[in-house]
Design an enzyme around this catalytic site. Structure first.
Site, mmCIF file in Angstrom:
data_model
loop_
_atom_site.group_PDB
_atom_site.id
_atom_site.type_symbol
_atom_site.label_atom_id
_atom_site.label_comp_id
_atom_site.label_asym_id
_atom_site.label_seq_id
_atom_site.Cartn_x
_atom_site.Cartn_y
_atom_site.Cartn_z
ATOM 1 N N LYS A 149 51.175 43.383 58.340
ATOM 2 C CA LYS A 149 51.405 42.563 57.157
ATOM 3 C C LYS A 149 51.571 41.117 57.625
ATOM 4 O O LYS A 149 52.646 40.709 58.078
ATOM 5 C CB LYS A 149 52.677 42.994 56.416
ATOM 6 N N HIS B 55 62.216 49.351 52.730
ATOM 7 C CA HIS B 55 61.044 49.314 53.592
ATOM 8 C C HIS B 55 61.215 48.342 54.760
ATOM 9 O O HIS B 55 60.285 48.119 55.525
ATOM 10 C CB HIS B 55 59.833 48.898 52.729
ATOM 11 N N ASP C 177 73.101 42.018 69.962
ATOM 12 C CA ASP C 177 74.126 41.053 70.382
ATOM 13 C C ASP C 177 74.062 39.739 69.606
ATOM 14 O O ASP C 177 74.527 38.699 70.100
ATOM 15 C CB ASP C 177 74.021 40.765 71.887
ATOM 16 N N LYS D 39 62.261 46.639 58.340
ATOM 17 C CA LYS D 39 62.380 47.046 59.736
ATOM 18 C C LYS D 39 63.075 45.912 60.478
ATOM 19 O O LYS D 39 62.496 44.839 60.654
ATOM 20 C CB LYS D 39 61.019 47.303 60.374
ATOM 21 N N HIS E 100 47.772 48.466 59.631
ATOM 22 C CA HIS E 100 49.042 48.547 58.919
ATOM 23 C C HIS E 100 49.814 47.234 58.947
ATOM 24 O O HIS E 100 50.884 47.123 58.357
ATOM 25 C CB HIS E 100 49.897 49.671 59.535
ATOM 26 N N ASP F 123 46.755 27.725 56.337
ATOM 27 C CA ASP F 123 46.289 26.480 56.948
ATOM 28 C C ASP F 123 46.480 26.519 58.462
ATOM 29 O O ASP F 123 46.265 27.556 59.083
ATOM 30 C CB ASP F 123 46.958 25.278 56.286
#
Length: 479
Positions: A399, A223, A230, A225, A397, A404
């Protein structure tokens, strides 16, 4: 009239029942969580005719043969990288770990295999247009190598833009390695892949079904991404390559997601994570590039990779540690909210400590069973003192975890069992007040466009829907 069961059919029914009993025992011994073991065992004992095949495909969450093979490949990859003298580069960039905010996350140095590094720059990318504009600009300027990994790649307008750009860079002599998940990108046509391959792009599928014992395995997914250009510029977050993530496909549009752009020594950690997955798919190392020098100032960052081959439940433990570390607030956004017992207990305790605990969830479902289970957990969290919000404009969607005043984490991991135990995930922890303030402003804007759940909202739900939510919760450990 004779109503007796034919002997052969009777033997078959008895065999299926015996297989159900044996498989239920197997589930008790092998499924990682007590809830999951109970859910599978009961189903296999009382409904073996319906659940034997699903258990073969989805239930054997340890898949020892696969996990052992994956761990062996990881060791081979790390040995190869050691021969490249890869890790010593980090000595100058290692953080002194004197930050109080990082010190509160006491388990992080041992929870992550990657070190906490100083002198990084992180840019917040809000939604698809900003994310892919930055990614495509970086790819377009590539001179040496592009490492790119997505869970989902679609052959649509955005996917073809990526395809064209990668072909252009490959034609210019840039080494391009593209990794996609075989399940997440199951609809990717062969023609898309072959056009890239014939144009010089190294493209591979991440699959976990290799080997006789794993031929039915579709439950583990990659999952992550990751984009690295470079060895200098990196990207991680929640977006995949699809017009959906640009908010162009109702009924989930507009799509709300978050990505980040990285510069500094932490980009090497993204390369190491990519190399681990690429090595599994090809048994070869991708091109790995370390700049000669890094900027002399910047924030603390630490990459946390997790997956089913880990010796411990790294992703779940990260959320537990982040919640326990919070003294003033912990704000979490996730499209799915199916916490395990440890994470839910941590949320309860944080609320009892008068920590400002907030969970931001979508108001629209993309998977109805998961949404139903998530809704029941949301109401239970509300009753435990957690503030729960539903994002109204479109599908949420992203995450994100904000801890704090100084710490934030952004990446691919959801707050659910699949991310905790079945998916390969990646998160980036940042320790910097300025960046945490940016994340705070972003989330405050999201909260302003959300509806906060109130006590008694669950009483207004139709009884039949409440029953559906509770049934969905029963199977939530295996979703």
């Amino acid at each position: 009239m004779d109503y007796s069961i034919p002997p052969l059919l009777g033997y078959l029914l008895a065999l299926v029942q015996l297989l159900g009993i044996a498989t239920a025992i197997h589930a008790v011994f092998t499924v990682r969580t007590a809830q999951g073991a109970i859910a599978w065992a009961i189903a296999l004992l009382f409904m073996p005719y319906l659940t034997l095949l699903p258990y073969l495909v989805f239930g054997r969450s340890t898949f020892d043969a696969y996990i052992k093979a994956r761990r062996h490949a990881d060791r081979e990859m790390r040995n190869a990288m050691t021969n490249l003298n890869w890790r010593p580069w980090a000595e100058e960039a290692l953080a002194a770990l004197e930050s109080e905010a990082y010190g509160n996350l006491r388990a992080m140095p041992r929870l992550s295999r990657m070190p906490c590094l100083a002198n990084n720059q992180v840019r917040l990318l809000i939604d698809g247009e900003a994310t892919f504009a930055a990614i495509f600009a970086a790819i377009g300027a590539a001179r040496q190598a592009i490492l790119i990994q997505f869970f989902t790649v679609h052959d649509d307008a955005l996917g073809r833009r990526l395809q064209t750009l990668l072909l252009e860079r490959a034609a210019a002599g840039v080494v391009v390695c593209l990794l996609y998940d075989s399940i997440g990108s199951h609809g990717l046509p062969r023609s898309y892949i072959e056009r890239l391959r014939s144009g010089g792009v190294q493209i591979e599928a991440f699959a976990t079904r290799s080997g006789m014992l794993n031929r039915f395995q579709v439950n583990f997914r990659n999952h992550r991404k990751i984009v690295v250009v470079d060895g200098e510029c990196g990207f991680i977050g929640g977006h995949n390559v699809s017009d959906l993530y640009l908010g162009l496909k109702p009924p989930l549009a507009p799509w709300r997601d978050t990505h980040i752009e990285l510069h500094g020594p932490v980009v090497a950690c993204l390369q190491e994570s990519f190399a681990e997955d690429w090595f599994w798919a090809t048994r070869q190392l991708p091109p790995l590039i370390l700049p000669e020098a890094y900027p002399g100032s910047g924030m603390l960052c630490q990459v946390l990779t997790s997956g089913p081959a880990d010796a411990q439940e790294t992703c779940s433990l990260f959320f537990v540690e982040a919640i326990h570390a919070a003294r003033e607030r912990v704000w979490i956004t996730s499209p799915y909210f199916i916490p395990d017992e440890a994470v839910f207990a941590a949320l309860r305790l944080a609320a009892l400590r008068n920590v400002d605990v907030r969970i931001l969830l979508p108001a629209r479902p993309d998977h109805r069973t998961v949404f139903a289970a998530s809704s029941l957990y949301a109401f239970e969290a509300l009753h435990a003192g957690v503030r729960v919000f539903r994002y109204q404009p479109g599908f949420l969607h992203q995450k994100v975890v904000l801890i704090d005043q100084d710490a934030a984490a952004i990446g691919s991991a959801n707050l659910d069992n699949r991310s905790f135990r079945l998916n390969f995930e990646i998160m980036l922890l940042t320790v910097d007040r300025g960046f945490a303030t940016e994340v705070e402003r972003m989330l405050e804007d999201d909260f302003a466009q959300s509806r906060e759940l109130a006590a008694g909202d669950d009483q207004n739900i139709h009884r039949l829907r409440q029953l559906g939510m509770r049934v969905a919760r029963l199977i939530s450990p295996i979703l």
